[in-house]
Motif scaffolding. Structure first.
Motif, PDB file in Angstrom:
ATOM      1  N   GLN A  72      59.308  53.914  57.697  1.00 15.47           N
ATOM      2  CA  GLN A  72      59.828  53.003  58.722  1.00 15.47           C
ATOM      3  C   GLN A  72      61.330  52.807  58.560  1.00 15.47           C
ATOM      4  OE1 GLN A  72      55.625  50.609  58.865  1.00 15.47           O
ATOM      5  NE2 GLN A  72      57.453  49.358  58.952  1.00 15.47           N
ATOM      6  N   ILE A  73      61.816  52.782  57.323  1.00 13.91           N
ATOM      7  CA  ILE A  73      63.258  52.705  57.080  1.00 13.91           C
ATOM      8  C   ILE A  73      63.939  53.929  57.678  1.00 13.91           C
ATOM      9  CG2 ILE A  73      64.987  52.963  55.227  1.00 13.91           C
ATOM     10  CD1 ILE A  73      63.230  50.950  53.605  1.00 13.91           C
ATOM     11  N   LEU A  74      63.379  55.101  57.452  1.00 12.01           N
ATOM     12  CA  LEU A  74      63.954  56.325  58.026  1.00 12.01           C
ATOM     13  C   LEU A  74      63.939  56.280  59.553  1.00 12.01           C
ATOM     14  CD1 LEU A  74      62.456  59.047  55.652  1.00 12.01           C
ATOM     15  CD2 LEU A  74      64.735  57.984  55.572  1.00 12.01           C
ATOM     16  N   ALA A  75      62.851  55.783  60.127  1.00 15.65           N
ATOM     17  CA  ALA A  75      62.764  55.668  61.583  1.00 15.65           C
ATOM     18  C   ALA A  75      63.825  54.708  62.118  1.00 15.65           C
ATOM     19  CB  ALA A  75      61.363  55.220  61.994  1.00 15.65           C
ATOM     20  N   ALA A  76      64.027  53.588  61.424  1.00 16.88           N
ATOM     21  CA  ALA A  76      65.052  52.619  61.845  1.00 16.88           C
ATOM     22  C   ALA A  76      66.440  53.240  61.753  1.00 16.88           C
ATOM     23  CB  ALA A  76      64.966  51.364  60.981  1.00 16.88           C
ATOM     24  N   LEU A  77      66.692  53.978  60.678  1.00 17.73           N
ATOM     25  CA  LEU A  77      67.995  54.635  60.527  1.00 17.73           C
ATOM     26  C   LEU A  77      68.217  55.686  61.607  1.00 17.73           C
ATOM     27  CD1 LEU A  77      68.124  55.000  56.656  1.00 17.73           C
ATOM     28  CD2 LEU A  77      69.780  53.758  58.078  1.00 17.73           C
ATOM     29  N   ARG A  78      67.202  56.495  61.884  1.00 19.20           N
ATOM     30  CA  ARG A  78      67.353  57.519  62.932  1.00 19.20           C
ATOM     31  C   ARG A  78      67.685  56.861  64.267  1.00 19.20           C
ATOM     32  NH1 ARG A  78      62.384  61.268  64.151  1.00 19.20           N
ATOM     33  NH2 ARG A  78      63.238  62.746  62.653  1.00 19.20           N
ATOM     34  N   GLU A  79      66.992  55.773  64.572  1.00 21.78           N
ATOM     35  CA  GLU A  79      67.239  55.051  65.836  1.00 21.78           C
ATOM     36  C   GLU A  79      68.676  54.526  65.894  1.00 21.78           C
ATOM     37  OE1 GLU A  79      65.862  52.634  69.358  1.00 21.78           O
ATOM     38  OE2 GLU A  79      65.267  54.527  68.448  1.00 21.78           O
ATOM     39  N   ALA A  80      69.159  53.960  64.808  1.00 19.60           N
ATOM     40  CA  ALA A  80      70.494  53.352  64.785  1.00 19.60           C
ATOM     41  C   ALA A  80      71.605  54.397  64.723  1.00 19.60           C
ATOM     42  CB  ALA A  80      70.614  52.408  63.592  1.00 19.60           C
ATOM     43  N   ARG A  86      73.341  61.932  59.355  1.00 20.82           N
ATOM     44  CA  ARG A  86      74.519  61.093  59.082  1.00 20.82           C
ATOM     45  C   ARG A  86      74.420  60.355  57.753  1.00 20.82           C
ATOM     46  NH1 ARG A  86      76.132  57.153  63.649  1.00 20.82           N
ATOM     47  NH2 ARG A  86      77.727  56.734  62.105  1.00 20.82           N
ATOM     48  N   VAL A  87      73.244  60.289  57.160  1.00 19.88           N
ATOM     49  CA  VAL A  87      73.069  59.607  55.871  1.00 19.88           C
ATOM     50  C   VAL A  87      73.650  60.499  54.782  1.00 19.88           C
ATOM     51  CG1 VAL A  87      71.411  58.713  54.193  1.00 19.88           C
ATOM     52  CG2 VAL A  87      71.025  58.352  56.643  1.00 19.88           C
ATOM     53  N   THR A  88      74.609  59.954  54.026  1.00 16.25           N
ATOM     54  CA  THR A  88      75.215  60.727  52.933  1.00 16.25           C
ATOM     55  C   THR A  88      74.656  60.323  51.570  1.00 16.25           C
ATOM     56  OG1 THR A  88      77.085  59.189  52.781  1.00 16.25           O
ATOM     57  CG2 THR A  88      77.350  61.122  54.225  1.00 16.25           C
ATOM     58  N   GLY A  89      73.974  59.188  51.512  1.00 16.63           N
ATOM     59  CA  GLY A  89      73.368  58.775  50.249  1.00 16.63           C
ATOM     60  C   GLY A  89      72.595  57.483  50.398  1.00 16.63           C
ATOM     61  N   VAL A  90      71.496  57.398  49.668  1.00 17.83           N
ATOM     62  CA  VAL A  90      70.744  56.152  49.572  1.00 17.83           C
ATOM     63  C   VAL A  90      71.301  55.424  48.353  1.00 17.83           C
ATOM     64  CG1 VAL A  90      68.462  55.104  49.309  1.00 17.83           C
ATOM     65  CG2 VAL A  90      68.712  57.267  50.569  1.00 17.83           C
ATOM     66  N   LEU A  91      71.797  54.216  48.555  1.00 19.98           N
ATOM     67  CA  LEU A  91      72.480  53.493  47.487  1.00 19.98           C
ATOM     68  C   LEU A  91      71.579  52.507  46.757  1.00 19.98           C
ATOM     69  CD1 LEU A  91      75.814  52.761  49.371  1.00 19.98           C
ATOM     70  CD2 LEU A  91      75.226  54.732  47.938  1.00 19.98           C
ATOM     71  N   GLN A  92      70.851  51.702  47.507  1.00 19.75           N
ATOM     72  CA  GLN A  92      70.058  50.612  46.924  1.00 19.75           C
ATOM     73  C   GLN A  92      68.760  50.459  47.696  1.00 19.75           C
ATOM     74  OE1 GLN A  92      70.536  48.271  44.320  1.00 19.75           O
ATOM     75  NE2 GLN A  92      68.542  47.450  44.855  1.00 19.75           N
ATOM     76  N   VAL A  93      67.675  50.297  46.969  1.00 21.93           N
ATOM     77  CA  VAL A  93      66.375  50.013  47.564  1.00 21.93           C
ATOM     78  C   VAL A  93      65.818  48.775  46.865  1.00 21.93           C
ATOM     79  CG1 VAL A  93      64.007  50.859  47.867  1.00 21.93           C
ATOM     80  CG2 VAL A  93      65.942  52.422  48.180  1.00 21.93           C
ATOM     81  N   SER A 146      63.470  47.174  51.632  1.00 15.52           N
ATOM     82  CA  SER A 146      64.744  47.230  52.352  1.00 15.52           C
ATOM     83  C   SER A 146      65.638  48.252  51.665  1.00 15.52           C
ATOM     84  CB  SER A 146      65.420  45.861  52.397  1.00 15.52           C
ATOM     85  OG  SER A 146      65.774  45.444  51.092  1.00 15.52           O
ATOM     86  N   ALA A 147      66.711  48.660  52.350  1.00 14.03           N
ATOM     87  CA  ALA A 147      67.590  49.686  51.784  1.00 14.03           C
ATOM     88  C   ALA A 147      69.013  49.532  52.280  1.00 14.03           C
ATOM     89  CB  ALA A 147      67.073  51.083  52.144  1.00 14.03           C
ATOM     90  N   VAL A 148      69.933  50.070  51.488  1.00  8.63           N
ATOM     91  CA  VAL A 148      71.341  50.217  51.873  1.00  8.63           C
ATOM     92  C   VAL A 148      71.690  51.684  51.696  1.00  8.63           C
ATOM     93  CG1 VAL A 148      73.727  49.527  51.407  1.00  8.63           C
ATOM     94  CG2 VAL A 148      71.862  47.876  51.059  1.00  8.63           C
ATOM     95  N   VAL A 149      72.241  52.292  52.752  1.00  7.40           N
ATOM     96  CA  VAL A 149      72.596  53.708  52.686  1.00  7.40           C
ATOM     97  C   VAL A 149      74.051  53.897  53.094  1.00  7.40           C
ATOM     98  CG1 VAL A 149      70.221  54.425  53.165  1.00  7.40           C
ATOM     99  CG2 VAL A 149      71.868  54.324  55.018  1.00  7.40           C
ATOM    100  N   ALA A 150      74.669  54.928  52.534  1.00  8.23           N
ATOM    101  CA  ALA A 150      76.021  55.334  52.941  1.00  8.23           C
ATOM    102  C   ALA A 150      75.871  56.305  54.107  1.00  8.23           C
ATOM    103  CB  ALA A 150      76.735  56.010  51.771  1.00  8.23           C
ATOM    104  N   ILE A 151      76.804  56.189  55.065  1.00  5.15           N
ATOM    105  CA  ILE A 151      76.736  57.041  56.257  1.00  5.15           C
ATOM    106  C   ILE A 151      78.089  57.664  56.567  1.00  5.15           C
ATOM    107  CG2 ILE A 151      74.795  55.817  57.276  1.00  5.15           C
ATOM    108  CD1 ILE A 151      76.796  54.350  59.106  1.00  5.15           C
TER     109      ILE A 151
END
Length: 153
Positions: A72-80, A86-93, A146-151
């Motif tokens: 679901q996190i990936l789906a939310a990111l794809r939508e946004a 565009r994701v260059t790294g997953v920083l925090q989960v 929840s997650a924080v990713v670099a883009i």
């Protein structure tokens, strides 16, 4: 190979992007980062594996829910973002696990979400993480992630 191609190669189909259930947005983008709101695992509008670990919900059920939260996190990111490329790294989960006081295997639950992110993003999916036991979660869910990713722009 890009992330979108990796998903296809792995046979991973993302669920529909989540909708906000209260006064928040699913993803907030700021300063090269995307902050993804906590996801409660659900399928067809129904929360998966309700309850607490150590009181009816098994580690395996919670791992299934944590993996679903990551999808679901990936789906939310794809939508946004328009594309997961565009994701260059997953920083925090952050993984929240509804737990009885004696339950202590929250990291085993969190691994299901973490492993999926590394599977999809490779080394860029490696992240810092907190796996936290809590007494209750929204909608009686057993897991929230929840997650924080670099883009990239």
């Amino acid at each position: 190979m890009g992330v979108e191609e990796t998903l296809e190669t792995l046979g991973i189909e993302l669920p529909p992007p989540p909708k906000a259930l209260a006064s928040y947005v699913p993803v907030r983008i700021h300063g090269g980062l995307a902050y993804v709101s906590g996801q409660v695992a659900s399928v067809d509008g129904q929360v998966m594996h309700r309850g607490r670990l150590g009181a009816g919900v098994t580690v395996e059920q919670a791992q299934e829910a944590a993996r679903r939260c990551a999808l679901q996190i990936l789906a939310a990111l794809r939508e946004a973002l328009g594309s997961l490329d565009r994701v260059t790294g997953v920083l925090q989960v952050s993984v929240f696990v509804a737990s009885d006081p004696e339950f202590g295997d929250q990291p085993k639950v969190g691994n299901a979400a973490s492993d999926l992110l590394v599977e999809v993003f490779g080394d860029a999916g490696k992240h810092s993480r907190a796996a936290i036991g809590v007494s209750a979660l929204p909608l009686a869910a057993s897991v929230e992630v929840s997650a924080v990713v670099a883009i990239a722009d």
